[in-house]
Design a protein around this motif. Structure first.
Motif, PDB file in Angstrom:
ATOM      1  N   GLN A  28      86.331  12.216 -62.889  1.00  0.00           N
ATOM      2  CA  GLN A  28      85.006  11.665 -63.197  1.00  0.00           C
ATOM      3  C   GLN A  28      85.069  10.180 -63.528  1.00  0.00           C
ATOM      4  O   GLN A  28      84.199   9.408 -63.124  1.00  0.00           O
ATOM      5  N   ASN A  31      85.715   7.815 -60.354  1.00  0.00           N
ATOM      6  CA  ASN A  31      84.826   7.969 -59.215  1.00  0.00           C
ATOM      7  C   ASN A  31      84.129   6.632 -58.934  1.00  0.00           C
ATOM      8  O   ASN A  31      83.327   6.165 -59.738  1.00  0.00           O
ATOM      9  N   PRO A  32      84.400   6.003 -57.796  1.00  0.00           N
ATOM     10  CA  PRO A  32      83.786   4.694 -57.532  1.00  0.00           C
ATOM     11  C   PRO A  32      82.293   4.776 -57.252  1.00  0.00           C
ATOM     12  O   PRO A  32      81.598   3.767 -57.306  1.00  0.00           O
ATOM     13  N   TYR A  33      81.768   5.970 -56.964  1.00  0.00           N
ATOM     14  CA  TYR A  33      80.344   6.116 -56.656  1.00  0.00           C
ATOM     15  C   TYR A  33      79.553   6.665 -57.851  1.00  0.00           C
ATOM     16  O   TYR A  33      78.427   7.095 -57.695  1.00  0.00           O
ATOM     17  N   ARG A  34      80.162   6.643 -59.024  1.00  0.00           N
ATOM     18  CA  ARG A  34      79.526   7.200 -60.219  1.00  0.00           C
ATOM     19  C   ARG A  34      78.214   6.475 -60.547  1.00  0.00           C
ATOM     20  O   ARG A  34      77.264   7.079 -61.011  1.00  0.00           O
ATOM     21  N   HIS A  35      78.163   5.168 -60.330  1.00  0.00           N
ATOM     22  CA  HIS A  35      76.952   4.400 -60.647  1.00  0.00           C
ATOM     23  C   HIS A  35      75.769   4.846 -59.795  1.00  0.00           C
ATOM     24  O   HIS A  35      74.623   4.700 -60.193  1.00  0.00           O
ATOM     25  N   ALA A  36      76.039   5.403 -58.620  1.00  0.00           N
ATOM     26  CA  ALA A  36      74.961   5.827 -57.734  1.00  0.00           C
ATOM     27  C   ALA A  36      74.251   7.071 -58.263  1.00  0.00           C
ATOM     28  O   ALA A  36      73.096   7.319 -57.924  1.00  0.00           O
ATOM     29  N   THR A  37      74.922   7.840 -59.110  1.00  0.00           N
ATOM     30  CA  THR A  37      74.310   9.052 -59.660  1.00  0.00           C
ATOM     31  C   THR A  37      73.398   8.751 -60.836  1.00  0.00           C
ATOM     32  O   THR A  37      72.700   9.629 -61.323  1.00  0.00           O
TER      33      THR A  37
END
Length: 113
Positions: A28, A31-37
């Motif tokens: 978690q 995760n480089p795409y965490r900001h997109a969630t």
């Protein structure tokens, strides 16, 4: 120290659980795409959130008891009172020596020169 089979199994399960939680946290948090969630860059920790909420609302749930009174008395009030009494006694004794002439002016700790 010899561990029984039960204890060894418990330690093994605990270690596996720790590894599982560590892997989930690393997954978690990296995760480089965490900001997109929309969650932001930090991992939400329910235990930490409960602890912080408890610390903030601690005063609201405080109930005065005899033990808390004694703790406050002996940890705060009594040391301050004893220190004030010791300072007063020491200063009064020193002042008495100055007034009766037992200490020469040149030997005083604090003097106006």
């Amino acid at each position: 120290m010899v561990l029984s089979a039960e204890e060894q199994e418990f330690i093994k399960r605990k270690h596996e659980h720790t590894l599982k939680l560590r892997g989930e946290f690393l997954k978690q948090s990296s995760n480089p795409y965490r900001h997109a969630t929309g969650e932001g860059g930090t991992v939400f920790d329910a235990g930490l959130a409960r602890f912080q909420a408890m610390r903030v609302s601690n005063y609201e749930h405080f109930k005065p008891t005899g033990k808390s009174f004694r703790t406050g008395l002996f940890a705060v009030v009594l040391p301050i009172a004893l220190y004030a009494w010791a300072l007063k006694a020491e200063r009064d004794g020193r002042e008495e020596k100055y007034r009766t002439g037992q200490v020469a002016y040149k030997d005083r700790q604090f003097k106006f020169i």
